[in-house]
Design a protein around this motif. Structure first.
Motif, PDB file in Angstrom:
ATOM      1  N   LYS B  60       0.721  -1.115  -0.139  1.00  0.00           N
ATOM      2  CA  LYS B  60      -0.117   0.032   0.041  1.00  0.00           C
ATOM      3  C   LYS B  60       0.857   1.194  -0.093  1.00  0.00           C
ATOM      4  O   LYS B  60       1.423   1.737   1.219  1.00  0.00           O
ATOM      5  CB  LYS B  60      -0.828   0.111   1.037  1.00  0.00           C
ATOM      6  CG  LYS B  60      -1.853  -1.150   1.190  1.00  0.00           C
ATOM      7  CD  LYS B  60      -2.700  -1.302   2.395  1.00  0.00           C
ATOM      8  CE  LYS B  60      -3.662  -2.472   2.242  1.00  0.00           C
ATOM      9  NZ  LYS B  60      -4.761  -2.381   3.348  1.00  0.00           N
ATOM     10  N   HIS B  62       1.208   4.538  -0.199  1.00  0.00           N
ATOM     11  CA  HIS B  62       0.305   5.812   0.035  1.00  0.00           C
ATOM     12  C   HIS B  62       1.281   6.980   0.752  1.00  0.00           C
ATOM     13  O   HIS B  62       1.951   6.913   1.766  1.00  0.00           O
ATOM     14  CB  HIS B  62      -0.824   5.808   0.925  1.00  0.00           C
ATOM     15  CG  HIS B  62      -1.657   7.027   1.276  1.00  0.00           C
ATOM     16  ND1 HIS B  62      -2.425   7.708   0.401  1.00  0.00           N
ATOM     17  CD2 HIS B  62      -1.305   7.862   2.547  1.00  0.00           C
ATOM     18  CE1 HIS B  62      -2.654   9.051   0.895  1.00  0.00           C
ATOM     19  NE2 HIS B  62      -2.270   9.065   2.090  1.00  0.00           N
ATOM     20  N   LYS B  90      -1.097  -1.241  -4.305  1.00  0.00           N
ATOM     21  CA  LYS B  90      -1.919  -0.006  -4.498  1.00  0.00           C
ATOM     22  C   LYS B  90      -1.047   1.219  -4.195  1.00  0.00           C
ATOM     23  O   LYS B  90      -0.536   1.332  -3.456  1.00  0.00           O
ATOM     24  CB  LYS B  90      -2.875  -0.390  -3.191  1.00  0.00           C
ATOM     25  CG  LYS B  90      -3.989  -1.455  -3.469  1.00  0.00           C
ATOM     26  CD  LYS B  90      -4.820  -1.604  -2.402  1.00  0.00           C
ATOM     27  CE  LYS B  90      -5.795  -2.744  -2.582  1.00  0.00           C
ATOM     28  NZ  LYS B  90      -6.963  -2.643  -1.737  1.00  0.00           N
ATOM     29  N   ASN B 118      -5.924   3.418  -2.692  1.00  0.00           N
ATOM     30  CA  ASN B 118      -5.827   2.507  -1.754  1.00  0.00           C
ATOM     31  C   ASN B 118      -7.092   2.233  -1.101  1.00  0.00           C
ATOM     32  O   ASN B 118      -7.390   1.023  -0.633  1.00  0.00           O
ATOM     33  CB  ASN B 118      -4.756   3.072  -0.582  1.00  0.00           C
ATOM     34  CG  ASN B 118      -3.473   2.296  -0.900  1.00  0.00           C
ATOM     35  OD1 ASN B 118      -3.250   1.424  -0.472  1.00  0.00           O
ATOM     36  ND2 ASN B 118      -2.576   3.451  -1.074  1.00  0.00           N
TER      37      ASN B 118
END
Lengths: 766, 766
Positions: B60, B62, B90, B118
């Motif tokens: 993830k 981010h 993601k 996400n």
């Protein structure tokens, strides 16, 4: 000193050049010279139409100017050049300006009055029509379709014009998009005064239509800004947006019985508009269909419209809708709007019609609720008691509510609700109508791209320091320009106001009466002294008159005529305090068989009508705005009110408001009331029948299989406190349950029943 | 001097920073450290995945970088970091870069492999994935849907990546538009190599899908440029554009069995693309639906596809089409394209289906012909005889043809035609494929906005001096970049080519045979000397093998087993010159009951098969790309070919090409061939059965009510030169007339008839 004066004069001359005739100007006196001047026009030229009436003038203005040197066609003196009869103006080329023309006393022989093309391949770009009036230039038959301004091409402009009085079929302004040459048009329609457009009594009477369902995928980018729409009552849509990326901003909608509707197409901007109802219950606001619209900064004042005419109506869609029907509402942003003293102004899932599945095909069922809609930073205020601001016809599960405030001046017995925070406050307005919240400390919702809402409704910057809930950031520093209605339309033109010197004409015999009717000005009153007035010819009526009996009832007796009063366009007749007698071969009221170009009206008050064939037998294509009957008696006639000629089933009908109260019908042997509308089209939401407190006795003798009061297809029916006694029809009435029609407190003795059917099968209009 | 060197080293270090570990870089060795590094990442940081296998890694990413200082996540050494098992990436935030990752040996546990968000509220903007490979990362079951790259947000980028081998349901790349946060996205997809996507045997296998019908009104502006699409054969659409304003320019479509389709949405630009068929008859070009597309500068070389796969297919629409069906084609511009050595490449009104009104609802009937279409300045050349360039399935009354040229190297017996000027010329190509007209003096058509066609297909400016008909202005000065296929995809990656050292394994007994099958490399050949090979266990096959009898036929005898050969994903078995014997309880071929993640194939040549239960009984979800049978005999089996398990009626089927020629079927007691496809979906245009020159005798004894050769729903059937004698079924075959199926030259003796039905009723898929 002389030299200075000369220079000043030169400057003045230069700055007034548009109003003076320069050497390069050509003054033309007839259509041949005009066409010749057009053919020879060079950039910078002005062509001047000399003052006078230009009758049947079909102008083809095709030329090529430049951005810096446009070619202008204008009136010698604004207002003194009238285009009458069968005139039309077609424009094509580039950088052309048309100024100060005045269309009246006629109608176009073409598809429109002003057309931004001369042929499918000769189209206008960067052309402008300004300071122009089109007034009552309506076709003779309301079913003859035309438009008044047709936009083709790109970057064309209509501004500072006054347009009013279209009574026939077809939107007043139409933007065409059915060719790449017309898309991405960025037309500008601004600072116009769209004056009254009368109720049409059926669909296809928008004031503006941008595109069509079949071209609703096109990018249009038409800019409709800073216009005044006054009493634009043609139909349920004032503006029908049927293309993409259109902008409707900072307009004023004044007492207009319709809505701004995103009928087809997506991504409209509807921002900073002011809606004012002034107690008219039919005034609507914004009706939302389709995807991606931004509805921001709008200010709704005193609106009472409901459902299709709600101040904000967010519709349900048809799943996988056909191109010409209702797409689901998705990804709309409704933010920073204010609803002030409105009655339940916000309606979600308008148009849901699952209960009509038995009479409609599946492709008509609007079951798709709004989805991914953001409703944020909005403000509702009510000074007096009203219902909750939101009405929902279906679940509201696709709308995100954030930071909305609901305020009332009275105790609402409510705390914060699902959709609004609640506060009690007795607010005072600025400039009569602008109410703003006094304090609002709750954080505003900062949605995706909300920084694009740069200003409030009055142009104040919404930066972080001063941003505020609702349409307007308080305080308001100066009178908003929206309230200065003189700014709209041509500077030189003022629409005629009514009769400023209403006279009363007293008459005491037939000759005086006939003369008074002929000579009176519109809105005058004629008073009949007691006595008998025998009239042996039909009285034509094309103005507004009141004919009133003096203290006791005077008697008017029509003799040996087919028609008593022949209602003509714009004829509005009030009869009061009269006995009116006829013969079995004549109708008290008829309308012209053709050329009923504009609406008429009838008011009867304290009148006795006897012995006619029909009280009224209206013609096809005729349309009454109002027929109002009160405290009157109708005896020994064959028919009562026959308003049933629009049988094409395309949503039209013969009268908008038929009101009959506290009156008596006796021995009406055939049909008492026949009021008809045919065709399924939800954009028709009339007519309106109010039948209250009347008595019907011994009627329908020769019509025993029929319905005494026939209202088939009429949308709004009030049926209340009437007495039916000894009537002969099988049914007294059939009411339409799905439209909320119910009989209330009627007394029925020895008469047919009142039946309520939920749905009625109608032919689809489209 | 030392100082200078130091500076140089610093410069070098700086310029190579992406490949070196800087102080601000973080090398991570496991998912926890990675996630920790992501959580702490600052603008300018690089996070480096250490070399090795990253199994089941759900990343993830981010973070928030800046335009000047993005945050990068990359492989330590390109190609040495593999994401395997159930891995997924993601990405959300801003200005992030992902580089040089390699997904293989697994499949995503999520909705996609790489996802530009996400969560629904944590979305990527200005993020980039580059130099990345996703190879054979396909789900175990082809009906388990996923995507490989999902775009959300705006301004994201996928470039220089290699993506190949998706066999399961779902477009490889999908752009989502169902929220304002994803529209106007301007995503850039460029310089990628979309490698082979195998035939899926049913719909929903596009290589790229931009949007969906329900969001097809959204402005997308996705830019798909300079990519290589090689053998993207998943289904009839390579690219399915379902939103507005997308741009597909300068891509190469190499031997890809599908088309670029403007399925929903409008105003696509399809320009400067190169389509090369290399004799594959299923290669398509551009299929046009909807409004306002500009199709310019495309170069079609050697295409033979017809109808839906025509080089240019302009479809008919459904009047007032529902949102998810076919809108009419309007306002399209088709200009400056070249069709070279194509077979009848231009099809108008494709999809007209008025003749299917009896089996389809009215909302499926495509009767709306193309309208306001401009077809101008196009060039067609054919070196050898072919049919006229245009095929029309309906009137061509809505297309304006201007300044098109048709040239052939042979005498066409034609002069100028309706749509083209004609010339005879024997043209020579530049760089093998680029044919251009030698002289063209006719004036070009200068349509509205044609000046927007600024360059030719190779980037040469189309100014007035040198503008020219067709896609390319001659002469071509240097080798076009389109032909340099090495430029596409990651610099560090080369897709595996086949076995470069094919071996032949000679065996003479069962043990040797079993060992050879186990040990052979893919594509190797095993040759059996004469004799009998008794096999008492199932042979699993997941590679490509040829097993061939030497001069005389060898005999393989399967004993006491349910399955002879168990076909697994990627198993391709050729059997030649063999006798194969079984028992009534066993099938010669089965497929895995589940996890048939990729296609298999079977080739039988000069093989005798006897005594089995079935020759093949395929499992649901299994898919054979080809089953080719030639010169073989099938005797005394219960069933022949059972390829009938896709009974969900969603357009899927079990084999793409089933070819049976010059073979004999005798005493097949039940079903001989059962090949099934269900569901009405015109985007499925398979499977393909060729049944020619075979003999069927004494078959169908226990199946007498049925059909001997059952092909229900299969689109392409050739049924020719077969002999049917003494078979017991009521019908021999039922062919589908609307798809052009007709029996040709078959001999039927004492067997059921071959029936041709025009239409068959199928369940609608959508």
């Amino acid at each position: 000193m002389k030299k200075l004066l000369l220079i000043l004069l030169l400057i003045l001359n230069f700055s007034c050049s548009e109003e003076q005739n320069n050497p390069s100007d050509t003054v033309v006196k007839n259509i041949e010279d005009l066409q010749n001047a057009i053919d020879n026009a060079q950039p910078g030229d002005e062509i001047i139409l000399s003052n006078g009436v230009w009758k049947n003038s079909q102008i083809k203005f095709h030329a090529t100017g430049t951005e810096k040197q446009p070619i202008t066609l204008r009136a010698e003196t604004p207002g003194e050049v009238t285009l009458e009869g069968e005139s039309v103006l077609k424009i094509s080329g580039e950088h052309l300006i048309v100024k100060d023309l005045y269309f009246k006393n006629g109608y176009t022989p073409d598809e429109a009055v002003i057309i931004f093309r001369n042929s499918p391949d000769s189209i206008a770009y960067n052309c402008r029509v300004t300071g122009t009036v089109i007034e009552d230039y309506t076709q003779l038959d309301r079913h003859r379709k035309d438009h008044w301004v047709e936009f083709y091409g790109q970057y064309n402009e209509l501004d500072h014009s006054y347009i009013a009085g279209k009574s026939n079929e077809g939107p007043t302004v139409k933007v065409y998009l059915n060719d790449n040459r017309h898309i991405n048009n960025y037309h500008k329609i601004h600072d116009n005064h769209f004056g009254p457009r009368p109720r049409k009594g059926g669909p296809k009477a928008e004031t503006m239509q941008l595109g069509a369902s079949m071209t609703s995928m096109t990018p249009s980018y038409t800019q409709v800004t800073n216009n005044l729409f006054e009493k634009c009552n043609g139909e349920v849509e004032i503006i029908s947006s049927k293309s993409n990326f259109n902008n409707f901003s900072n307009n004023v909608f004044l007492e207009s019985e319709g809505s701004v509707v995103t009928r087809h197409g997506n991504y409209a901007t509807i921002s900073g508009n002011l809606f004012i109802a002034n107690d008219n219950p039919y005034v609507g606001g914004i009706r939302v269909i389709n995807t991606g619209h931004w509805i921001t900064n709008n200010y709704f004042y005193g609106l009472k419209g409901q459902e299709f005419r709600a101040a904000l109506a967010v519709m349900n869609g048809i799943p996988k809708s056909p191109l010409n029907r209702y797409n689901q509402v998705t990804d709309a942003v409704i933010a920073h709007n204010s609803w002030i003293n409105c009655e339940q102004p916000i309606h979600f899932s308008v148009g849901v019609n699952l209960d009509q599945a038995e009479v409609l095909p599946p492709s008509e069922i609007r079951s798709a609720r709004p989805e991914r809609v953001i409703f944020a930073n909005n403000f509702v205020y009510n000074q007096s008691a009203t219902s909750y601001p939101i009405k929902a016809y279906d679940k509201i599960d696709g709308v995100k509510f954030k930071s909305n405030l609901y305020t009332t001046a009275y105790d609402n017995n409510t705390t914060d609700l699902d959709y609004f925070a609640f506060a009690k406050a007795d607010l005072k307005p600025a400039y009569d109508i602008y109410y703003t919240p006094t304090t609002y400390e709750k954080e505003l919702y900062n949605g995706f791209n909300f920084n694009a809402i740069e200003t409030d409704a009055l142009g104040k910057n919404r930066n972080q320091d001063q941003n505020y809930i609702g349409a307007i950031i308080p305080p308001i520093q100066e009178e908003p320009v929206q309230l200065m209605t003189d700014n709209y339309g041509p500077e030189w033109f003022t629409a005629a106001s009514g009769n400023q010197d209403i006279k009363t004409h007293k008459v005491s015999n037939t000759n005086e009466l006939i003369a008074a009717i002929e000579n009176a000005n519109s809105e005058d009153v004629i008073v009949l002294s007691e006595g008998n007035y025998l009239i042996d010819k039909t009285i034509p009526l094309s103005k507004e008159l009141t004919i009133r009996g003096a203290n006791d009832k005077a008697t008017i007796q029509f003799d040996a005529l087919k028609t008593g009063f022949l209602m003509q366009p714009k004829g509005i007749l009030s009869l009061e305090n009269l006995n009116i007698l006829g013969t079995p071969e004549q109708d008290l009221f008829n309308t012209l068989d053709e050329n009923m170009s504009m609406a008429y009206g009838i008011h009867l008050k304290n009148v006795s009508v006897s012995n006619f064939k029909s009280v009224i037998d209206a013609s096809k294509s005729s349309f009454a705005d109002e027929i109002i009957v009160n405290n009157s008696q109708f005896n020994n006639c064959k028919n009562g009110f026959l308003l049933d000629k629009e049988t094409d089933d395309k949503g039209d009908y013969n009268v908008e408001f038929l009101t009959v109260t506290n009156s008596t019908f006796e021995n009406i042997s055939n049909e008492v009331i026949d009021f008809y509308r045919g065709g399924y089209d939800e954009s028709t939401i009339g007519g309106v029948l109010n039948l209250s407190g009347n008595t019907f006795m011994n009627c329908g003798k020769t019509d025993s299989d029929e319905i005494l009061v026939n209202t088939r297809g009429i949308v709004n029916v009030t049926f209340k406190d009437n007495t039916f006694k000894d009537n002969h029809t099988k049914l007294t009435a059939v009411l339409w349950g799905a439209k909320g029609q119910q009989p209330i407190n009627n007394t029925i003795t020895n008469s047919g029943e009142i039946k309520v059917v939920e749905n009625i099968a109608l032919k689809l209009v489209y």
